[in-house]
Design a protein around this motif. Structure first.
Motif, PDB file in Angstrom:
ATOM      1  N   ARG A  72       0.850  -1.193   0.000  1.00 13.01           N
ATOM      2  CA  ARG A  72       0.000   0.000   0.000  1.00 13.01           C
ATOM      3  C   ARG A  72       0.879   1.234   0.000  1.00 13.01           C
ATOM      4  O   ARG A  72       1.849   1.293   0.750  1.00 13.01           O
ATOM      5  CB  ARG A  72      -0.880  -0.064   1.250  1.00 13.01           C
ATOM      6  CG  ARG A  72      -1.884   1.037   1.427  1.00 13.01           C
ATOM      7  CD  ARG A  72      -2.736   0.752   2.662  1.00 13.01           C
ATOM      8  NE  ARG A  72      -1.955   0.627   3.860  1.00 13.01           N
ATOM      9  CZ  ARG A  72      -2.329  -0.085   4.917  1.00 13.01           C
ATOM     10  NH1 ARG A  72      -3.467  -0.758   4.899  1.00 13.01           N
ATOM     11  NH2 ARG A  72      -1.564  -0.138   5.985  1.00 13.01           N
ATOM     12  N   ASP A  73       0.557   2.200  -0.846  1.00 12.67           N
ATOM     13  CA  ASP A  73       1.243   3.498  -0.851  1.00 12.67           C
ATOM     14  C   ASP A  73       0.240   4.511  -0.318  1.00 12.67           C
ATOM     15  O   ASP A  73      -0.648   4.954  -1.042  1.00 12.67           O
ATOM     16  CB  ASP A  73       1.691   3.850  -2.270  1.00 12.67           C
ATOM     17  CG  ASP A  73       2.532   5.117  -2.311  1.00 12.67           C
ATOM     18  OD1 ASP A  73       2.297   6.024  -1.488  1.00 12.67           O
ATOM     19  OD2 ASP A  73       3.411   5.210  -3.192  1.00 12.67           O
ATOM     20  N   ASN A  74       0.394   4.850   0.938  1.00 11.75           N
ATOM     21  CA  ASN A  74      -0.583   5.732   1.571  1.00 11.75           C
ATOM     22  C   ASN A  74      -0.573   7.127   0.955  1.00 11.75           C
ATOM     23  O   ASN A  74      -1.613   7.773   0.838  1.00 11.75           O
ATOM     24  CB  ASN A  74      -0.321   5.828   3.067  1.00 11.75           C
ATOM     25  CG  ASN A  74      -0.557   4.506   3.774  1.00 11.75           C
ATOM     26  OD1 ASN A  74      -1.274   3.639   3.265  1.00 11.75           O
ATOM     27  ND2 ASN A  74       0.049   4.335   4.937  1.00 11.75           N
ATOM     28  N   ALA A  75       0.595   7.593   0.566  1.00 14.45           N
ATOM     29  CA  ALA A  75       0.695   8.940   0.004  1.00 14.45           C
ATOM     30  C   ALA A  75      -0.066   9.048  -1.312  1.00 14.45           C
ATOM     31  O   ALA A  75      -0.679  10.078  -1.614  1.00 14.45           O
ATOM     32  CB  ALA A  75       2.156   9.305  -0.196  1.00 14.45           C
ATOM     33  N   LYS A  76      -0.030   7.979  -2.096  1.00 12.62           N
ATOM     34  CA  LYS A  76      -0.714   7.990  -3.399  1.00 12.62           C
ATOM     35  C   LYS A  76      -2.122   7.396  -3.311  1.00 12.62           C
ATOM     36  O   LYS A  76      -2.869   7.455  -4.279  1.00 12.62           O
ATOM     37  CB  LYS A  76       0.104   7.206  -4.423  1.00 12.62           C
ATOM     38  CG  LYS A  76       1.456   7.823  -4.733  1.00 12.62           C
ATOM     39  CD  LYS A  76       2.192   7.001  -5.780  1.00 12.62           C
ATOM     40  CE  LYS A  76       3.522   7.649  -6.133  1.00 12.62           C
ATOM     41  NZ  LYS A  76       4.282   6.845  -7.141  1.00 12.62           N
ATOM     42  N   ASN A  77      -2.427   6.807  -2.177  1.00 17.60           N
ATOM     43  CA  ASN A  77      -3.726   6.153  -1.989  1.00 17.60           C
ATOM     44  C   ASN A  77      -3.944   5.037  -3.013  1.00 17.60           C
ATOM     45  O   ASN A  77      -5.013   4.923  -3.633  1.00 17.60           O
ATOM     46  CB  ASN A  77      -4.882   7.155  -2.049  1.00 17.60           C
ATOM     47  CG  ASN A  77      -6.057   6.752  -1.171  1.00 17.60           C
ATOM     48  OD1 ASN A  77      -5.861   6.221  -0.072  1.00 17.60           O
ATOM     49  ND2 ASN A  77      -7.267   6.991  -1.630  1.00 17.60           N
ATOM     50  N   ILE A  78      -2.916   4.223  -3.177  1.00 16.42           N
ATOM     51  CA  ILE A  78      -2.918   3.136  -4.152  1.00 16.42           C
ATOM     52  C   ILE A  78      -2.520   1.844  -3.447  1.00 16.42           C
ATOM     53  O   ILE A  78      -1.659   1.841  -2.562  1.00 16.42           O
ATOM     54  CB  ILE A  78      -1.945   3.432  -5.312  1.00 16.42           C
ATOM     55  CG1 ILE A  78      -2.453   4.609  -6.138  1.00 16.42           C
ATOM     56  CG2 ILE A  78      -1.778   2.204  -6.199  1.00 16.42           C
ATOM     57  CD1 ILE A  78      -1.510   5.012  -7.263  1.00 16.42           C
ATOM     58  N   VAL A  79      -3.123   0.766  -3.869  1.00 10.61           N
ATOM     59  CA  VAL A  79      -2.753  -0.569  -3.400  1.00 10.61           C
ATOM     60  C   VAL A  79      -2.220  -1.351  -4.598  1.00 10.61           C
ATOM     61  O   VAL A  79      -2.778  -1.259  -5.692  1.00 10.61           O
ATOM     62  CB  VAL A  79      -3.958  -1.284  -2.776  1.00 10.61           C
ATOM     63  CG1 VAL A  79      -3.596  -2.705  -2.359  1.00 10.61           C
ATOM     64  CG2 VAL A  79      -4.462  -0.504  -1.570  1.00 10.61           C
ATOM     65  N   TYR A  80      -1.154  -2.101  -4.364  1.00 15.03           N
ATOM     66  CA  TYR A  80      -0.529  -2.854  -5.435  1.00 15.03           C
ATOM     67  C   TYR A  80      -0.624  -4.358  -5.157  1.00 15.03           C
ATOM     68  O   TYR A  80      -0.709  -4.792  -4.008  1.00 15.03           O
ATOM     69  CB  TYR A  80       0.944  -2.483  -5.552  1.00 15.03           C
ATOM     70  CG  TYR A  80       1.201  -1.034  -5.849  1.00 15.03           C
ATOM     71  CD1 TYR A  80       1.552  -0.156  -4.822  1.00 15.03           C
ATOM     72  CD2 TYR A  80       1.092  -0.539  -7.142  1.00 15.03           C
ATOM     73  CE1 TYR A  80       1.795   1.185  -5.092  1.00 15.03           C
ATOM     74  CE2 TYR A  80       1.327   0.795  -7.416  1.00 15.03           C
ATOM     75  CZ  TYR A  80       1.676   1.654  -6.389  1.00 15.03           C
ATOM     76  OH  TYR A  80       1.907   2.977  -6.653  1.00 15.03           O
ATOM     77  N   LEU A  81      -0.545  -5.111  -6.219  1.00 14.49           N
ATOM     78  CA  LEU A  81      -0.365  -6.554  -6.116  1.00 14.49           C
ATOM     79  C   LEU A  81       0.747  -6.939  -7.072  1.00 14.49           C
ATOM     80  O   LEU A  81       0.566  -6.914  -8.287  1.00 14.49           O
ATOM     81  CB  LEU A  81      -1.647  -7.313  -6.449  1.00 14.49           C
ATOM     82  CG  LEU A  81      -1.550  -8.829  -6.260  1.00 14.49           C
ATOM     83  CD1 LEU A  81      -1.419  -9.175  -4.769  1.00 14.49           C
ATOM     84  CD2 LEU A  81      -2.757  -9.546  -6.854  1.00 14.49           C
ATOM     85  N   GLN A  82       1.902  -7.241  -6.501  1.00 15.15           N
ATOM     86  CA  GLN A  82       3.036  -7.691  -7.304  1.00 15.15           C
ATOM     87  C   GLN A  82       2.913  -9.194  -7.475  1.00 15.15           C
ATOM     88  O   GLN A  82       2.862  -9.930  -6.474  1.00 15.15           O
ATOM     89  CB  GLN A  82       4.355  -7.342  -6.617  1.00 15.15           C
ATOM     90  CG  GLN A  82       5.582  -7.827  -7.354  1.00 15.15           C
ATOM     91  CD  GLN A  82       5.782  -7.140  -8.692  1.00 15.15           C
ATOM     92  OE1 GLN A  82       5.634  -5.928  -8.801  1.00 15.15           O
ATOM     93  NE2 GLN A  82       6.114  -7.916  -9.715  1.00 15.15           N
TER      94      GLN A  82
END
Length: 125
Positions: A72-82
């Protein structure tokens, strides 16, 4: 209004990697549990990974453990799945989901009620 927008899907050969992104608006990803699910035709939605709001603990389905990583990138408000070391069985539509009280799908102790539109992942042998 909550909106979750997935991106990053595509076609890849077995053994390859993809990174899915889920951009959230109207919902702060650090305020609730975020998850990734997948679905193939004729089957129900399957939980893949989730990340808790407090402390960021993560959970994975046994089938993807040690290959997939949720972050999770809180600053960008994005969640990733690698997704690494992909196999044909990973082929599915992948959905981003956010925790919602009263949500209809329950996985690893959390109710999910907000959903993205999905992004297709196809892994060829």
């Amino acid at each position: 209004q909550v909106q979750l927008v997935e991106s990053g899907g595509g076609s890849v050969q077995a053994g390859g990697s993809l990174r899915l992104s889920c951009a959230a608006s109207g919902y702060i990803v650090s305020d609730g549990c975020m998850g990734w699910f997948r679905q193939t035709p004729g089957k129900g939605r399957e939980g893949v990974a989730s990340i808790l709001r407090s402390g960021g603990a993560t959970y994975y389905a046994d089938s993807v453990k040690d290959r997939f990583t949720i972050a999770r990138d809180n600053a960008k408000n994005i969640v990733y799945l690698q997704m690494n070391r992909l196999i044909p069985e990973d082929t599915a539509m992948y959905y981003c989901a956010a925790e919602q009280e009263g949500g209809l799908i329950w996985w690893r102790g959390v109710r999910f009620g907000y959903w993205g539109q999905g992004t297709q992942v196809t892994v060829s042998a």
